[in-house]
Design a protein around this motif. Structure first.
Motif, PDB file in Angstrom:
ATOM      1  N   ARG A  14      22.944 -24.491 -19.132  1.00 45.70           N
ATOM      2  CA  ARG A  14      24.367 -24.244 -19.314  1.00 45.70           C
ATOM      3  C   ARG A  14      24.547 -23.412 -20.586  1.00 45.70           C
ATOM      4  O   ARG A  14      23.839 -23.606 -21.572  1.00 45.70           O
ATOM      5  CB  ARG A  14      25.087 -25.573 -19.470  1.00 45.70           C
ATOM      6  CG  ARG A  14      26.555 -25.445 -19.715  1.00 45.70           C
ATOM      7  CD  ARG A  14      27.187 -26.806 -19.880  1.00 45.70           C
ATOM      8  NE  ARG A  14      28.641 -26.648 -19.866  1.00 45.70           N
ATOM      9  CZ  ARG A  14      29.470 -27.613 -19.589  1.00 45.70           C
ATOM     10  NH1 ARG A  14      29.026 -28.819 -19.313  1.00 45.70           N
ATOM     11  NH2 ARG A  14      30.765 -27.390 -19.596  1.00 45.70           N
ATOM     12  N   GLU A  16      27.494 -22.608 -23.227  1.00 45.88           N
ATOM     13  CA  GLU A  16      28.828 -23.032 -23.655  1.00 45.88           C
ATOM     14  C   GLU A  16      29.162 -22.342 -24.969  1.00 45.88           C
ATOM     15  O   GLU A  16      28.455 -22.522 -25.966  1.00 45.88           O
ATOM     16  CB  GLU A  16      28.841 -24.546 -23.831  1.00 45.88           C
ATOM     17  CG  GLU A  16      30.206 -25.137 -24.036  1.00 45.88           C
ATOM     18  CD  GLU A  16      30.173 -26.659 -24.002  1.00 45.88           C
ATOM     19  OE1 GLU A  16      31.014 -27.236 -24.689  1.00 45.88           O
ATOM     20  OE2 GLU A  16      29.314 -27.245 -23.328  1.00 45.88           O
ATOM     21  N   ASN A  17      30.205 -21.528 -24.971  1.00 44.04           N
ATOM     22  CA  ASN A  17      30.605 -20.756 -26.158  1.00 44.04           C
ATOM     23  C   ASN A  17      29.447 -19.913 -26.698  1.00 44.04           C
ATOM     24  O   ASN A  17      29.233 -19.831 -27.909  1.00 44.04           O
ATOM     25  CB  ASN A  17      31.149 -21.678 -27.252  1.00 44.04           C
ATOM     26  CG  ASN A  17      32.382 -22.427 -26.797  1.00 44.04           C
ATOM     27  OD1 ASN A  17      33.230 -21.870 -26.114  1.00 44.04           O
ATOM     28  ND2 ASN A  17      32.474 -23.693 -27.168  1.00 44.04           N
ATOM     29  N   GLY A  18      28.666 -19.342 -25.782  1.00 48.00           N
ATOM     30  CA  GLY A  18      27.551 -18.486 -26.165  1.00 48.00           C
ATOM     31  C   GLY A  18      26.299 -19.227 -26.601  1.00 48.00           C
ATOM     32  O   GLY A  18      25.315 -18.601 -26.982  1.00 48.00           O
ATOM     33  N   VAL A  19      26.319 -20.565 -26.548  1.00 43.30           N
ATOM     34  CA  VAL A  19      25.181 -21.375 -26.990  1.00 43.30           C
ATOM     35  C   VAL A  19      24.495 -22.005 -25.779  1.00 43.30           C
ATOM     36  O   VAL A  19      25.158 -22.583 -24.915  1.00 43.30           O
ATOM     37  CB  VAL A  19      25.648 -22.482 -27.965  1.00 43.30           C
ATOM     38  CG1 VAL A  19      24.491 -23.382 -28.369  1.00 43.30           C
ATOM     39  CG2 VAL A  19      26.309 -21.862 -29.184  1.00 43.30           C
ATOM     40  N   LYS A  20      23.169 -21.882 -25.743  1.00 43.42           N
ATOM     41  CA  LYS A  20      22.401 -22.515 -24.664  1.00 43.42           C
ATOM     42  C   LYS A  20      22.320 -24.009 -24.927  1.00 43.42           C
ATOM     43  O   LYS A  20      21.918 -24.429 -26.008  1.00 43.42           O
ATOM     44  CB  LYS A  20      21.008 -21.896 -24.569  1.00 43.42           C
ATOM     45  CG  LYS A  20      21.065 -20.454 -24.110  1.00 43.42           C
ATOM     46  CD  LYS A  20      19.703 -19.822 -24.023  1.00 43.42           C
ATOM     47  CE  LYS A  20      19.853 -18.383 -23.527  1.00 43.42           C
ATOM     48  NZ  LYS A  20      18.573 -17.706 -23.439  1.00 43.42           N
ATOM     49  N   THR A  21      22.707 -24.782 -23.930  1.00 40.74           N
ATOM     50  CA  THR A  21      22.745 -26.231 -24.067  1.00 40.74           C
ATOM     51  C   THR A  21      22.349 -26.879 -22.740  1.00 40.74           C
ATOM     52  O   THR A  21      22.205 -26.195 -21.733  1.00 40.74           O
ATOM     53  CB  THR A  21      24.158 -26.678 -24.526  1.00 40.74           C
ATOM     54  OG1 THR A  21      24.141 -28.074 -24.760  1.00 40.74           O
ATOM     55  CG2 THR A  21      25.219 -26.335 -23.509  1.00 40.74           C
ATOM     56  N   LYS A  46      29.000 -21.574 -16.906  1.00 43.67           N
ATOM     57  CA  LYS A  46      28.120 -20.420 -17.064  1.00 43.67           C
ATOM     58  C   LYS A  46      26.692 -20.902 -17.283  1.00 43.67           C
ATOM     59  O   LYS A  46      26.458 -21.858 -18.022  1.00 43.67           O
ATOM     60  CB  LYS A  46      28.580 -19.557 -18.241  1.00 43.67           C
ATOM     61  CG  LYS A  46      27.748 -18.299 -18.415  1.00 43.67           C
ATOM     62  CD  LYS A  46      28.436 -17.301 -19.317  1.00 43.67           C
ATOM     63  CE  LYS A  46      27.598 -16.087 -19.605  1.00 43.67           C
ATOM     64  NZ  LYS A  46      26.949 -15.451 -18.500  1.00 43.67           N
TER      65      LYS A  46
END
Length: 135
Positions: A14, A16-21, A46
């Protein structure tokens, strides 16, 4: 003459806000980028690439994927999705790939097999400390 195809085990996650999590999805595909595009249409958030492990055959890719799914079953959310941090998933895949290579390949071929798969690059790029391995 048989057609040579690429086979990959991928780790996607995922974004989230450009961060891979997390969560992460671990699967196999001959074209992981196309697979991500197909998955994205049905996914409510995303998603993006964390890492692709190249495998010399479809059978090896299938075994690597199956092994990861079995060992990480306590983290399974649904299907091929796991409640893991992306870097943890890459680290665990590096360990799984190393174990598979070391169990089946001639010791003189270990380093080249791991290099071709992208394992050595992933370990260095992401600073993954693999027990007994020095980079």
């Amino acid at each position: 003459m048989s057609e040579q195809r690429d086979h990959y085990v991928y780790v996607i996650c995922r974004i989230e806000n450009g961060v891979k999590t997390g969560p992460v999805k671990v699967g196999m595909a001959s074209d992981p980028d196309q697979r991500i595009q197909g998955l994205q249409t049905a996914c409510p958030f995303k998603i993006g690439r964390v890492f692709y492990f190249a495998c010399p055959t479809k059978e090896i890719a299938r075994e690597l994927e199956r092994s990861f799914h079995q060992v990480q079953k306590e983290h399974r959310l649904h299907g091929e999705w796991f409640n893991l941090d992306p870097m943890t998933a890459v680290y665990l895949m590096c360990l799984a790939y190393r174990a598979m290579v070391e169990a089946t390949a001639d010791p003189s071929l270990h380093e080249s097999a791991l290099d071709l798969a992208g394992v050595l690059w992933a370990e260095k790029k992401f600073g993954l400390a693999v027990p007994g391995v020095r980079h």
